[in-house]
Design a protein around this motif. Structure first.
Motif, mmCIF file in Angstrom:
data_model
loop_
_atom_site.group_PDB
_atom_site.id
_atom_site.type_symbol
_atom_site.label_atom_id
_atom_site.label_comp_id
_atom_site.label_asym_id
_atom_site.label_seq_id
_atom_site.Cartn_x
_atom_site.Cartn_y
_atom_site.Cartn_z
ATOM 1 N N PHE A 222 -7.696 4.281 3.251
ATOM 2 C CA PHE A 222 -6.549 3.451 2.897
ATOM 3 C C PHE A 222 -5.662 3.219 4.117
ATOM 4 O O PHE A 222 -5.624 4.023 5.047
ATOM 5 C CB PHE A 222 -5.717 4.147 1.807
ATOM 6 N N PHE A 223 -4.956 2.101 4.088
ATOM 7 C CA PHE A 223 -3.887 1.843 5.048
ATOM 8 C C PHE A 223 -2.749 1.179 4.269
ATOM 9 O O PHE A 223 -2.885 0.913 3.064
ATOM 10 C CB PHE A 223 -4.371 0.975 6.219
ATOM 11 N N CYS B 180 -3.537 -0.496 0.705
ATOM 12 C CA CYS B 180 -4.706 -1.354 0.874
ATOM 13 C C CYS B 180 -5.953 -0.488 1.008
ATOM 14 O O CYS B 180 -5.913 0.572 1.639
ATOM 15 C CB CYS B 180 -4.570 -2.222 2.128
ATOM 16 N N VAL B 181 -7.043 -0.963 0.419
ATOM 17 C CA VAL B 181 -8.320 -0.258 0.485
ATOM 18 C C VAL B 181 -9.200 -0.946 1.522
ATOM 19 O O VAL B 181 -9.403 -2.157 1.461
ATOM 20 C CB VAL B 181 -9.041 -0.250 -0.878
ATOM 21 N N GLY B 182 -9.730 -0.184 2.444
ATOM 22 C CA GLY B 182 -10.583 -0.759 3.476
ATOM 23 C C GLY B 182 -12.043 -0.776 3.072
ATOM 24 O O GLY B 182 -12.543 0.149 2.441
ATOM 25 N N ILE C 236 1.942 -1.301 -5.345
ATOM 26 C CA ILE C 236 0.854 -2.255 -5.536
ATOM 27 C C ILE C 236 -0.302 -1.859 -4.625
ATOM 28 O O ILE C 236 -0.109 -1.243 -3.569
ATOM 29 C CB ILE C 236 1.269 -3.722 -5.311
ATOM 30 N N ILE C 237 -1.494 -2.201 -5.070
ATOM 31 C CA ILE C 237 -2.717 -1.833 -4.355
ATOM 32 C C ILE C 237 -3.551 -3.089 -4.137
ATOM 33 O O ILE C 237 -3.893 -3.792 -5.096
ATOM 34 C CB ILE C 237 -3.543 -0.807 -5.148
ATOM 35 N N MET C 238 -3.882 -3.374 -2.880
ATOM 36 C CA MET C 238 -4.806 -4.444 -2.539
ATOM 37 C C MET C 238 -6.181 -3.800 -2.422
ATOM 38 O O MET C 238 -6.384 -2.871 -1.632
ATOM 39 C CB MET C 238 -4.368 -5.139 -1.252
ATOM 40 N N TRP D 138 -15.717 1.123 -4.828
ATOM 41 C CA TRP D 138 -14.825 1.992 -5.604
ATOM 42 C C TRP D 138 -14.087 1.128 -6.604
ATOM 43 O O TRP D 138 -13.349 0.215 -6.221
ATOM 44 C CB TRP D 138 -13.856 2.730 -4.667
ATOM 45 N N LYS D 139 -14.290 1.392 -7.882
ATOM 46 C CA LYS D 139 -13.684 0.592 -8.942
ATOM 47 C C LYS D 139 -12.193 0.929 -9.059
ATOM 48 O O LYS D 139 -11.704 1.931 -8.527
ATOM 49 C CB LYS D 139 -14.391 0.825 -10.269
ATOM 50 N N ILE D 140 -11.464 0.078 -9.769
ATOM 51 C CA ILE D 140 -10.006 0.218 -9.835
ATOM 52 C C ILE D 140 -9.559 1.604 -10.300
ATOM 53 O O ILE D 140 -8.699 2.228 -9.660
ATOM 54 C CB ILE D 140 -9.407 -0.898 -10.715
#
Length: 228
Positions: A52-53, A29-31, A195-197, A175-177
């Protein structure tokens, strides 16, 4: 090798138009990846390095199932996010090659025990209890890249009982994908099944038992969750 207890079955997310599932390895996950959300959480929206977390794969809640209100909290917040599913990975992935790693996209909700998060922040402690609890990440079907391409813009939204709570655009990501994938790969070895949120726009807020939550990323997917 035999195991002393039965191994846990893999976590599988449904894929749009397919009878096979997407096996999940890790959940990143991106904060604070939208400036307006960073401001509403009391932080500077300048383009500092991303942080990240993680949630656990078994924290995922398959599309359109009920979300049981968690214990030890009285302040659970919704955070709608674009979800990226990886088909390949590596380390130190260049930005210009990052999208080659993507299998598809979905929409998800990062439910957060905000009161526990606030306590953890104040004490300088990890966020695990606030973020990585059971059913804390409902996710829609994954839509393959072949069907929609790589969304760089588009309306991202969330409603509670029909009332619009969150709305933004994917192009508002700090921050773009490709940058997110590249930065993550400098810290972790990414692999198929990750997977990335990717962060949430402003408007996060509480849910209570009985709420009907709907959300989506236009052109990608939609999701509906009832809070029990």
């Amino acid at each position: 090798m035999q195991t002393v207890i039965p191994p846990s079955p893999p976590v599988l997310l449904p894929i749009s138009g397919s009878l096979v599932g997407f096996p999940v390895r890790r959940v990143y996950c991106v904060g604070r990846n939208y400036a307006a959300h960073a401001i509403e959480m009391g932080h500077d929206p300048d383009r500092e390095p991303p942080f990240f977390f993680q949630k656990n794969p078994d924290n995922l809640l398959v599309a359109d199932r009920a979300f049981p209100y968690p214990p030890r909290t009285s302040d659970v917040h919704h955070e709608v996010e674009l979800v990226v599913a990886l088909k390949s990975g590596g380390t130190d992935i260049p930005v210009e090659q990052a999208l080659d790693c993507v299998y598809g996209y979905a929409v998800g909700i990062d439910f957060t025990r905000r009161d526990l998060q606030a306590e953890a922040k104040k004490a300088g402690k990890p966020w695990a209890a606030a973020k990585a609890f059971e059913h804390s990440a409902p996710v829609s079907e994954i839509v393959p890249v072949e069907a929609i391409g790589h969304p760089a813009n588009g309306n991202i939204w969330l409603k509670v009982n029909g009332e619009l709570r969150q709305q933004g655009d994917l192009d508002q990501m700090i921050w773009k994908i490709p940058e997110v994938i590249s930065e993550l790969s400098r810290l972790f070895t990414l692999a198929p099944g990750d997977i990335i949120m990717t962060g949430t726009p402003s408007g996060v807020g509480p849910v209570v038992r009985g709420d009907a939550v709907t959300c989506g990323v236009d052109g990608v997917a939609a999701l509906a969750v009832t809070v029990l």
